[in-house]
Write an enzyme that holds these catalytic residues in place. Structure first.
Site, PDB file in Angstrom:
ATOM      1  N   LYS A   1       2.466   9.961   8.408  1.00  0.00           N
ATOM      2  CA  LYS A   1       1.828   9.525   9.649  1.00  0.00           C
ATOM      3  C   LYS A   1       2.491  10.083  10.914  1.00  0.00           C
ATOM      4  O   LYS A   1       2.254  11.235  11.255  1.00  0.00           O
ATOM      5  CB  LYS A   1       1.742   7.998   9.656  1.00  0.00           C
ATOM      6  CG  LYS A   1       0.839   7.495   8.516  1.00  0.00           C
ATOM      7  CD  LYS A   1       0.293   6.105   8.690  1.00  0.00           C
ATOM      8  CE  LYS A   1      -0.857   5.845   7.749  1.00  0.00           C
ATOM      9  NZ  LYS A   1      -0.549   5.098   6.547  1.00  0.00           N
TER      10      LYS A   1
ATOM     11  N   ASP B   1       9.245   2.610   1.701  1.00  0.00           N
ATOM     12  CA  ASP B   1       8.081   3.382   2.144  1.00  0.00           C
ATOM     13  C   ASP B   1       7.949   3.160   3.641  1.00  0.00           C
ATOM     14  O   ASP B   1       7.503   2.107   4.090  1.00  0.00           O
ATOM     15  CB  ASP B   1       6.834   2.905   1.393  1.00  0.00           C
ATOM     16  CG  ASP B   1       5.567   3.652   1.831  1.00  0.00           C
ATOM     17  OD1 ASP B   1       5.578   4.279   2.908  1.00  0.00           O
ATOM     18  OD2 ASP B   1       4.565   3.575   1.094  1.00  0.00           O
TER      19      ASP B   1
ATOM     20  N   PHE C   1       0.851  -1.193   0.000  1.00  0.00           N
ATOM     21  CA  PHE C   1       0.000   0.000   0.000  1.00  0.00           C
ATOM     22  C   PHE C   1       0.881   1.235   0.000  1.00  0.00           C
ATOM     23  O   PHE C   1       1.729   1.393   0.870  1.00  0.00           O
ATOM     24  CB  PHE C   1      -0.942   0.039   1.213  1.00  0.00           C
ATOM     25  CG  PHE C   1      -1.804   1.283   1.212  1.00  0.00           C
ATOM     26  CD1 PHE C   1      -2.879   1.390   0.346  1.00  0.00           C
ATOM     27  CD2 PHE C   1      -1.509   2.357   2.039  1.00  0.00           C
ATOM     28  CE1 PHE C   1      -3.654   2.546   0.302  1.00  0.00           C
ATOM     29  CE2 PHE C   1      -2.284   3.513   2.008  1.00  0.00           C
ATOM     30  CZ  PHE C   1      -3.359   3.605   1.142  1.00  0.00           C
TER      31      PHE C   1
HETATM   32  C1  LIG Z   1      -0.784   5.443   5.138  1.00  0.00           C
HETATM   33  C2  LIG Z   1       0.245   5.030   4.161  1.00  0.00           C
HETATM   34  C3  LIG Z   1       0.464   5.762   2.979  1.00  0.00           C
HETATM   35  C4  LIG Z   1      -0.388   6.942   2.573  1.00  0.00           C
HETATM   36  O1  LIG Z   1      -0.273   8.017   3.448  1.00  0.00           O
HETATM   37  P1  LIG Z   1      -1.337   9.230   3.373  1.00  0.00           P
HETATM   38  O2  LIG Z   1      -0.838  10.210   4.375  1.00  0.00           O
HETATM   39  O3  LIG Z   1      -2.674   8.645   3.699  1.00  0.00           O
HETATM   40  O4  LIG Z   1      -1.291   9.747   1.978  1.00  0.00           O
HETATM   41  C5  LIG Z   1       1.495   5.350   2.158  1.00  0.00           C
HETATM   42  N1  LIG Z   1       2.256   4.283   2.460  1.00  0.00           N
HETATM   43  C6  LIG Z   1       2.077   3.564   3.587  1.00  0.00           C
HETATM   44  C7  LIG Z   1       2.969   2.427   3.881  1.00  0.00           C
HETATM   45  C8  LIG Z   1       1.057   3.899   4.472  1.00  0.00           C
HETATM   46  O5  LIG Z   1       0.860   3.166   5.573  1.00  0.00           O
END
Ligand SMILES: *Cc1c(COP(=O)(O)O)cnc(C)c1O
Length: 390
Positions: free
Chosen positions: A243, A214, A129
């Protein structure tokens, strides 16, 4: 009648009005232990006095200028992230998806600068994701997230984690980078083994690819290291944050080595709000706490403790829950009952937990919880398992 708020979320019918430490209070007087933290956002809990004070002070002084001018707070935040990581340089934005957009643009610019503009494709992994923008839904690649949004943006190839033959077959003359989450959190809290990270680094070096991690969910101390890839000893070329970095204030960041970022010269990328004085104050306040001596080590200790307790619950309730996954305070329990039944039942006992893919119940408590909070969550989970198991 159409709701004034566009109904893109299936919402739970609770509104919270106050948070304090590990607890939230709803408008009807209900009190909840928060092991969801707005999805790994409130890393130092709700309304931490230091974060509140720094945001208040900055808001009353100067909220926003523009990236057309120097922003000392942003420079300080970048310098601290650089001093504590593999990175040489940082770009600030406002969310995880935007941080990933920056990373994806950066790897294309890198190869373009090297005279290889044909290298633009990025390999991502099944069950990943990466966000909700056009590029990041293509990077994520699941049917559900792409459905109805027209042709999938070109430039992404998906392979299963650890399938080296598939990876080898996917790498071609157009490949620019490999992008991976150290723990596939949304996908079901699946830890990418350290050996896999090491081998991915090797493949990138052999084939002239950049490695993007990521760390939007795994970063900022969540796994017991500032960044989760540190567990593997591997150095990425690019890492993205979101986050937890603002502790509740919307911040995203894309960190990179000087080499990987060499194409990102003036005019190549931008963000109106990115790293503005207010955001930088929030980010620096969070770092003040996280970088305090012993804080991240304590996340490891608390994570081990919570994990041991969860494993114990699994052993004694093997009809309901079967396995604990994750690292530090990013933990998941694979359920035998539908995970949403457990999420709902936990909320009924006053504990907020989010689900994850692969029928997993996730636990994302504040990083500064106390052992008593762990006891409270475990007691609720044991009650839930007992109720469901009957
Ligand atoms: C939450 C998340 C995103 C997206 O972040 P947003 O602030 O909602 O755009 C991308 N990568 C990972 C691994 C995430 O957990």
């Amino acid at each position: 009648m159409t709701a004034a708020v566009m109904p893109t979320y299936g919402r739970i019918d609770i509104a919270f009005e106050r948070g304090e430490g590990a607890y939230m209070y709803d408008t009807k007087g209900g009190k909840y232990l928060d092991f969801a933290t707005g999805l790994a956002v409130l890393c130092v809990g709700h309304s931490h006095p230091h974060v509140v004070a720094e945001i208040q002070k900055q808001a009353a002084t100067l909220m926003h200028t523009s990236n057309l001018y120097n922003i000392p707070g942003q420079e300080r935040l970048a310098e601290r992230l650089v001093a504590n990581s593999f990175a040489d340089t940082v770009f600030f934005c406002n969310s995880g998806a935007e941080a990933n957009e920056c990373a994806l643009k950066m790897v294309r610019r890198y190869h373009h600068t090297n005279g290889n503009p044909e290298r633009y494709r990025v390999i991502t992994f099944n069950d990943c994701f990466h966000g909700r923008t056009f590029a990041t839904i293509a990077a994520t690649g699941t049917e559900k997230i792409l459905d109805g949004f027209g042709p999938k943006m070109d430039g992404f190839d998906h392979v299963p984690v650890g399938d080296w033959a598939a990876l080898d077959a996917a790498i071609g003359p157009n490949t620019a980078a490999i992008m991976i989450e150290p723990i596939q959190a949304e996908g079901g809290v699946m830890v990418v083994a350290d050996e896999v990270m090491v081998k991915l680094r090797q493949v990138c070096d052999d084939k002239g690819l950049l490695l993007i991690v990521d760390e939007v969910q795994t970063g900022m101390g969540r796994t017991g290291k500032l960044l989760a890839h540190e567990w593997s000893g591997v150095m990425p070329d690019v890492a993205t944050l979101g986050k937890g970095i603002g502790g509740g204030f919307p911040i995203g960041a894309c960190m990179a080595t000087a080499e990987a970022a060499k194409g990102m010269v003036a005019g190549t990328h931008g963000s109106t709000y990115g790293g503005n004085p207010l955001a930088a104050a929030a980010g620096n306040a969070v770092l003040d706490i996280i970088l305090e001596k012993g804080f991240i080590e304590n996340v490891q200790r608390l994570g081990d403790l919570l994990r041991a307790r969860l494993e114990d619950v699994c052993q004694r309730n093997d009809a309901v829950v079967e396995e604990v996954r994750g690292r530090g305070l990013l933990l998941g329990i694979k359920c035998k009952f539908p995970n949403m039944d457990l999420v709902t039942a936990m909320r009924g006992k006053g504990v907020l937990v989010p689900p994850a893919g692969d029928n997993v119940l996730r636990m994302l408590p504040p990083l500064n919880i106390e052992e008593a909070h762990i006891d409270e969550a475990i007691t609720a989970l044991e009650d839930v398992c007992r109720d469901l198991g009957q």
